[in-house]
Write an enzyme that holds these catalytic residues in place. Structure first.
Site, PDB file in Angstrom:
ATOM      1  CB  CYS A   1     -43.583  35.255  76.902  1.00 28.98           C
ATOM      2  SG  CYS A   1     -43.278  34.523  75.417  1.00 28.98           S
TER       3      CYS A   1
ATOM      4  CG  HIS B   1     -39.721  36.698  77.380  1.00 24.61           C
ATOM      5  ND1 HIS B   1     -39.669  35.672  77.981  1.00 24.61           N
ATOM      6  CD2 HIS B   1     -40.237  36.396  76.024  1.00 24.61           C
ATOM      7  CE1 HIS B   1     -39.622  34.621  77.312  1.00 24.61           C
ATOM      8  NE2 HIS B   1     -40.278  35.019  76.299  1.00 24.61           N
TER       9      HIS B   1
ATOM     10  CG  ASN C   1     -38.715  31.604  75.137  1.00 28.72           C
ATOM     11  OD1 ASN C   1     -38.902  31.762  76.321  1.00 28.72           O
ATOM     12  ND2 ASN C   1     -39.404  32.225  73.969  1.00 28.72           N
TER      13      ASN C   1
HETATM   14  C1  COA Z   1     -38.180  31.281  64.832  1.00 29.34           C
HETATM   15  C2  COA Z   1     -37.129  32.454  64.331  1.00 29.34           C
HETATM   16  C3  COA Z   1     -35.965  32.041  65.075  1.00 29.34           C
HETATM   17  C4  COA Z   1     -37.147  32.126  62.895  1.00 29.34           C
HETATM   18  O1  COA Z   1     -35.939  33.171  62.373  1.00 29.34           O
HETATM   19  P1  COA Z   1     -36.460  33.734  60.821  1.00 29.34           P
HETATM   20  O2  COA Z   1     -35.315  34.627  60.507  1.00 29.34           O
HETATM   21  O3  COA Z   1     -37.833  34.318  61.113  1.00 29.34           O
HETATM   22  O4  COA Z   1     -36.432  32.431  59.893  1.00 29.34           O
HETATM   23  P2  COA Z   1     -37.476  32.007  59.018  1.00 29.34           P
HETATM   24  O5  COA Z   1     -38.595  31.459  59.780  1.00 29.34           O
HETATM   25  O6  COA Z   1     -37.833  33.026  58.034  1.00 29.34           O
HETATM   26  O7  COA Z   1     -36.924  30.738  58.227  1.00 29.34           O
HETATM   27  C5  COA Z   1     -36.122  30.892  57.381  1.00 29.34           C
HETATM   28  C6  COA Z   1     -35.643  29.610  56.876  1.00 29.34           C
HETATM   29  O8  COA Z   1     -34.877  28.751  57.990  1.00 29.34           O
HETATM   30  C7  COA Z   1     -35.690  27.440  57.885  1.00 29.34           C
HETATM   31  N1  COA Z   1     -35.346  26.767  59.211  1.00 29.34           N
HETATM   32  C8  COA Z   1     -36.257  27.058  60.326  1.00 29.34           C
HETATM   33  N2  COA Z   1     -35.830  26.620  61.436  1.00 29.34           N
HETATM   34  C9  COA Z   1     -34.626  26.216  60.994  1.00 29.34           C
HETATM   35  C10 COA Z   1     -33.584  25.440  61.950  1.00 29.34           C
HETATM   36  N3  COA Z   1     -33.781  25.168  63.294  1.00 29.34           N
HETATM   37  N4  COA Z   1     -32.244  25.091  61.326  1.00 29.34           N
HETATM   38  C11 COA Z   1     -32.240  25.341  60.015  1.00 29.34           C
HETATM   39  N5  COA Z   1     -33.275  26.043  59.318  1.00 29.34           N
HETATM   40  C12 COA Z   1     -34.385  26.353  59.719  1.00 29.34           C
HETATM   41  C13 COA Z   1     -36.924  27.533  57.579  1.00 29.34           C
HETATM   42  O9  COA Z   1     -37.303  26.394  56.992  1.00 29.34           O
HETATM   43  C14 COA Z   1     -36.851  28.635  56.312  1.00 29.34           C
HETATM   44  O10 COA Z   1     -36.424  28.109  55.185  1.00 29.34           O
HETATM   45  P3  COA Z   1     -36.828  28.594  53.829  1.00 29.34           P
HETATM   46  O11 COA Z   1     -36.465  29.967  53.367  1.00 29.34           O
HETATM   47  O12 COA Z   1     -36.406  27.509  52.781  1.00 29.34           O
HETATM   48  O13 COA Z   1     -38.588  28.212  54.120  1.00 29.34           O
HETATM   49  C15 COA Z   1     -37.494  33.831  64.547  1.00 29.34           C
HETATM   50  O14 COA Z   1     -38.866  34.049  63.759  1.00 29.34           O
HETATM   51  C16 COA Z   1     -37.970  34.159  66.093  1.00 29.34           C
HETATM   52  O15 COA Z   1     -37.336  33.917  67.011  1.00 29.34           O
HETATM   53  N6  COA Z   1     -39.219  34.554  66.305  1.00 29.34           N
HETATM   54  C17 COA Z   1     -39.842  34.894  67.600  1.00 29.34           C
HETATM   55  C18 COA Z   1     -40.321  33.662  68.189  1.00 29.34           C
HETATM   56  C19 COA Z   1     -40.476  33.549  69.723  1.00 29.34           C
HETATM   57  O16 COA Z   1     -40.285  34.730  70.265  1.00 29.34           O
HETATM   58  N7  COA Z   1     -41.528  32.876  70.090  1.00 29.34           N
HETATM   59  C20 COA Z   1     -41.785  32.691  71.406  1.00 29.34           C
HETATM   60  C21 COA Z   1     -42.970  33.487  72.057  1.00 29.34           C
HETATM   61  S1  COA Z   1     -42.567  33.085  73.788  1.00 29.34           S
END
Ligand code: COA
Length: 282
Positions: free
Chosen positions: A111, A251, A281
């Protein structure tokens, strides 16, 4: 004082749009979940090579700078999704541009690749090693998406950006940079089968190793605190405060990450740039 000034810039967003509504058709997700958790409504998917996106962005940047490919002395290509490992993406781009002969290297800082590229170019220009450097940041992350992994695949898209950086003895140019890394956190974002630790035969047998695997929550927390700390540090180096800054272009990983960083830095709404809604992203 000799500085490195950005004199041209260009981008390339491939035309194919993958909207949240399209993802609803292929996985158990909703537009509401994706946009409320990440701010993303759609992302672009490339039908062509990473270096084609890079070429278009680079040609636009060169045109904006009023330069020809032969004027460039060094190409820095930041990517973690090169067309292939060898030849390098920078070499492939060099050939496509018709810029053979100049120096060229790839840089993989995920990133942060573009920031690392600009920092490297700026340092090499201020030392006097080069006068004109082309920096490209390009990703074709869709190729590493496992669209059965809904928590990861909804976030990423394809695209490229490029800048021309030139030596300038006036006031304009890069004022300060800061870089950092924590290699021990590498397991939070990995493509296990993408390198030489997995043999070609094993990678063919187990395709799951060729997809990007991510611990989203862990990255989220670390990104907020470290992006804010890096921004504070670079402002200090430049002898400036947030009030001196017109626009912060972070980013584009997640709208909630950007807003959390903005809160820590006490940025106003108009100081924060965001286009994640349309590109995800990249
Ligand atoms: C990935 C991200 C959006 C997830 O958001 P979050 O609020 O942390 O969500 P969680 O991982 O806690 O998931 C919550 C629930 O949603 C579900 N879920 C995950 N992806 C899903 C989707 N696309 N659609 C619906 N539900 C989804 C999960 O299974 C989880 O369900 P559960 O509680 O029954 O287990 C967030 O953590 C994020 O953006 N992180 C940074 C990632 C990043 O920047 N990566 C790139 C680096 S370059």
């Amino acid at each position: 004082m000799r500085r490195a000034q950005i004199t041209g810039w260009g981008g390339c967003a491939p035309p194919t749009v993958l909207a949240n509504a399209d993802l609803e058709q292929i996985m158990d997700t909703t537009d509401e979940w994706i946009s409320s958790r990440s701010g993303i409504k759609e992302r672009r998917i490339s039908h062509t090579d990473n270096t084609e996106l890079g070429r278009v962005a680079a040609e636009r940047a060169l045109a904006a700078a009023g330069l020809r490919p032969g004027d460039i002395e060094l190409i820095i290509y930041a990517t973690l999704t090169p067309d292939m490992l060898v030849p390098s993406a920078s070499g492939v781009l060099q050939s496509k541009l018709g810029a053979d002969g100049c120096a060229a290297f790839d840089l993989n800082a995920a990133c942060s690749g573009f920031v690392y590229g600009v920092t490297a170019a700026s340092s090499l220009i201020t030392t006097g090693a080069y006068d004109r450097v082309l920096v490209v940041g390009a990703e074709r992350l869709s190729r590493w998406m496992d669209y059965s992994d809904r928590a990861t695949s909804v976030l990423f898209g394809d695209g490229a950006g490029a800048v021309v950086m030139e030596a300038n003895d006036g006031d304009a140019g890069v004022l300060a940079t800061t870089l950092g890394n924590n290699g021990s956190w590498g397991d939070s974002l990995t493509v296990p089968g993408s390198g030489s630790s997995v043999s070609f035969v094993d990678a063919q047998r187990d395709h799951s190793q060729n997809a990007l695997v991510m611990d989203g929550q862990d990255i989220f927390k670390k990104a907020v605190s470290h992006m804010a700390a890096a921004a504070t540090e670079v402002l200090e180096k430049a002898g400036m405060t947030v009030a001196d800054v017109d626009l912060v272009v972070p980013h584009q990983a997640n709208q909630r990450i950007m807003e959390a960083v903005a809160r820590r830095l006490r940025l106003s709404e108009t100081q924060l740039f965001s286009n994640i809604e349309s590109y995800g992203n990249t």
